[in-house]
Motif scaffolding. Structure first.
Motif, PDB file in Angstrom:
ATOM      1  N   GLN A  59      -0.532   0.731   2.550  1.00 42.31           N
ATOM      2  CA  GLN A  59       0.068   1.054   3.926  1.00 42.31           C
ATOM      3  C   GLN A  59       1.007  -0.136   4.287  1.00 42.31           C
ATOM      4  OE1 GLN A  59      -3.763   0.474   4.489  1.00 42.31           O
ATOM      5  NE2 GLN A  59      -4.265   1.950   5.397  1.00 42.31           N
ATOM      6  N   PHE A  60       1.344  -1.088   3.810  1.00 41.76           N
ATOM      7  CA  PHE A  60       1.796  -2.120   3.598  1.00 41.76           C
ATOM      8  C   PHE A  60       3.635  -1.734   3.800  1.00 41.76           C
ATOM      9  CE2 PHE A  60       5.116  -5.135   2.267  1.00 41.76           C
ATOM     10  CZ  PHE A  60       5.227  -6.485   3.243  1.00 41.76           C
ATOM     11  N   ALA A  61       3.855  -0.778   2.503  1.00 47.72           N
ATOM     12  CA  ALA A  61       4.818   0.713   1.743  1.00 47.72           C
ATOM     13  C   ALA A  61       5.267   0.768   3.235  1.00 47.72           C
ATOM     14  CB  ALA A  61       5.595   0.831   0.925  1.00 47.72           C
ATOM     15  N   THR A  62       4.502   1.743   3.390  1.00 50.17           N
ATOM     16  CA  THR A  62       4.730   2.662   4.112  1.00 50.17           C
ATOM     17  C   THR A  62       4.518   2.634   5.974  1.00 50.17           C
ATOM     18  OG1 THR A  62       2.113   3.650   4.574  1.00 50.17           O
ATOM     19  CG2 THR A  62       3.326   4.653   3.375  1.00 50.17           C
ATOM     20  N   GLN A  63       4.564   1.329   6.422  1.00 51.27           N
ATOM     21  CA  GLN A  63       4.579   0.882   7.445  1.00 51.27           C
ATOM     22  C   GLN A  63       6.224  -0.412   7.546  1.00 51.27           C
ATOM     23  OE1 GLN A  63       2.730   0.392   9.707  1.00 51.27           O
ATOM     24  NE2 GLN A  63       4.848  -0.813  10.976  1.00 51.27           N
ATOM     25  N   ILE A  64       6.460  -0.519   6.150  1.00 57.65           N
ATOM     26  CA  ILE A  64       7.813  -1.029   6.268  1.00 57.65           C
ATOM     27  C   ILE A  64       8.799   0.611   6.544  1.00 57.65           C
ATOM     28  CG2 ILE A  64       9.438  -2.640   4.979  1.00 57.65           C
ATOM     29  CD1 ILE A  64       7.770  -3.889   5.475  1.00 57.65           C
ATOM     30  N   ARG A  65       9.017   1.677   5.951  1.00 53.26           N
ATOM     31  CA  ARG A  65       9.668   1.852   6.093  1.00 53.26           C
ATOM     32  C   ARG A  65      10.100   2.913   6.972  1.00 53.26           C
ATOM     33  NH1 ARG A  65      13.226   5.199   2.713  1.00 53.26           N
ATOM     34  NH2 ARG A  65      12.794   7.985   3.268  1.00 53.26           N
ATOM     35  N   TYR A  66       8.253   3.701   7.392  1.00 50.41           N
ATOM     36  CA  TYR A  66       8.564   4.697   8.641  1.00 50.41           C
ATOM     37  C   TYR A  66       8.024   4.297   9.981  1.00 50.41           C
ATOM     38  CZ  TYR A  66       8.547   7.999   4.755  1.00 50.41           C
ATOM     39  OH  TYR A  66       8.540   8.194   3.385  1.00 50.41           O
ATOM     40  N   GLY A  67       7.665   2.695   9.903  1.00 56.85           N
ATOM     41  CA  GLY A  67       6.322   2.459  10.770  1.00 56.85           C
ATOM     42  C   GLY A  67       4.583   2.221  11.496  1.00 56.85           C
ATOM     43  N   VAL A  68       4.499   3.327  10.191  1.00 58.90           N
ATOM     44  CA  VAL A  68       2.803   3.650   9.952  1.00 58.90           C
ATOM     45  C   VAL A  68       2.619   3.576   9.228  1.00 58.90           C
ATOM     46  CG1 VAL A  68       2.264   6.129  10.495  1.00 58.90           C
ATOM     47  CG2 VAL A  68       4.358   5.782  11.795  1.00 58.90           C
ATOM     48  N   PRO A  69       1.707   2.993   8.477  1.00 58.86           N
ATOM     49  CA  PRO A  69       1.037   3.022   7.270  1.00 58.86           C
ATOM     50  C   PRO A  69      -0.321   4.071   7.266  1.00 58.86           C
ATOM     51  CG  PRO A  69      -0.502   2.294   9.667  1.00 58.86           C
ATOM     52  CD  PRO A  69       0.704   2.624  10.276  1.00 58.86           C
ATOM     53  N   SER A  70       0.223   3.928   5.782  1.00 55.89           N
ATOM     54  CA  SER A  70      -0.316   5.798   5.612  1.00 55.89           C
ATOM     55  C   SER A  70      -1.183   5.322   4.061  1.00 55.89           C
ATOM     56  CB  SER A  70       0.689   6.269   4.813  1.00 55.89           C
ATOM     57  OG  SER A  70       0.085   7.771   4.655  1.00 55.89           O
ATOM     58  N   LEU A  71      -2.173   6.215   3.983  1.00 63.30           N
ATOM     59  CA  LEU A  71      -3.431   5.584   2.907  1.00 63.30           C
ATOM     60  C   LEU A  71      -3.833   7.108   2.216  1.00 63.30           C
ATOM     61  CD1 LEU A  71      -4.544   3.715   0.665  1.00 63.30           C
ATOM     62  CD2 LEU A  71      -5.875   3.568   2.422  1.00 63.30           C
ATOM     63  N   GLN A  72      -2.995   7.472   1.230  1.00 56.71           N
ATOM     64  CA  GLN A  72      -3.086   8.994   0.287  1.00 56.71           C
ATOM     65  C   GLN A  72      -3.311   8.765  -1.132  1.00 56.71           C
ATOM     66  OE1 GLN A  72      -0.147  11.472   1.915  1.00 56.71           O
ATOM     67  NE2 GLN A  72      -0.554  10.629   4.155  1.00 56.71           N
ATOM     68  N   GLN A  73      -2.441   7.667  -1.831  1.00 57.54           N
ATOM     69  CA  GLN A  73      -2.690   7.892  -3.452  1.00 57.54           C
ATOM     70  C   GLN A  73      -3.142   8.896  -3.837  1.00 57.54           C
ATOM     71  OE1 GLN A  73      -2.965   5.299  -5.762  1.00 57.54           O
ATOM     72  NE2 GLN A  73      -2.410   4.556  -3.645  1.00 57.54           N
ATOM     73  N   LYS A  74      -1.654   9.650  -3.300  1.00 51.31           N
ATOM     74  CA  LYS A  74      -1.959  11.481  -3.849  1.00 51.31           C
ATOM     75  C   LYS A  74      -1.475  11.408  -5.400  1.00 51.31           C
ATOM     76  CE  LYS A  74      -0.363  14.000   0.253  1.00 51.31           C
ATOM     77  NZ  LYS A  74      -0.707  15.049  -0.261  1.00 51.31           N
ATOM     78  N   GLY A  75      -2.272  12.185  -5.859  1.00 43.50           N
ATOM     79  CA  GLY A  75      -2.101  12.183  -7.684  1.00 43.50           C
ATOM     80  C   GLY A  75      -2.952  11.616  -8.713  1.00 43.50           C
TER      81      GLY A  75
END
Length: 189
Positions: A138-154
């Motif tokens: 969530q931290f990394a997606t917030q930094i890149r996109y401005g949107v936290p995301s939690l999926q842990q795909k794969g």
């Protein structure tokens, strides 16, 4: 006569593939696949590539990633680090997975400025790590996109996340009971 022309062409193609597949750009999300026995990925640790050689200075020095890292007792710190130190035995890959899900942001100077600002706003901050609402992905997606995301795909963790609402209730109940126990006076005898 065709052979002398083909050899340089093949070498050029090989060099092009080698330099483009292993390169990261400032703001890319880097995933470190953490595995257990065998080749099953249990979870992924996420970081933002800032690289010392990107020409973009956000105070990283000779560090090349920015991530949320644990400091014991479920406390995390936003800090710079070295990709190779975090890698250990993990497979490392670029994982800008939200680029294909409606959050695609054009990678231009404005985007770099946004990422730089988000890094500046979070750098050195300490927080409580929360599995479902304050973690490295969530931290990394917030930094890149401005949107936290939690999926842990794969990963094996992805299936846990699918049942996250029920798991959250169970964890909240456990935390509630632990808090009640620490407030109760225990007596001997």
């Amino acid at each position: 006569m065709k052979t002398p022309i083909l050899v340089p062409l093949i070498l050029l193609l090989g060099i092009t593939l080698t330099t483009s597949t292993g390169q990261y750009q400032f703001g890319d999300i880097i995933a470190f696949e953490r595995t257990c026995v065998g080749d099953k990925t249990v979870y992924k640790h996420y970081a933002i590539y800032v690289g010392p050689s990107t020409g973009i200075d956000v105070g990283q020095g000779d560090n090349d990633i920015y991530h949320l890292t644990g400091k014991g007792c479920m406390v995390s710190e936003a800090k710079f680090g070295k990709l190779n130190d975090v890698k250990k035995t993990s497979k490392v890959l670029k994982d800008n997975y939200l680029d294909d899900h409606g959050y695609k942001m054009k990678y231009d100077k404005g985007f770099e400025d946004q990422v730089k600002k988000r890094i500046g706003d979070t750098r050195g901050q300490w927080s409580f790590y929360r599995l479902f609402n304050n973690n490295c992905e969530q931290f990394a997606t917030q930094i890149r996109y401005g949107v936290p995301s939690l999926q842990q795909k794969g990963t094996m963790a992805e299936s846990v996340l699918k049942g996250k609402e029920s798991a959250t209730k169970v964890l909240e109940n456990i935390a509630k009971h632990m808090t009640m126990e620490t407030q109760c006076p225990f007596t001997d005898g």
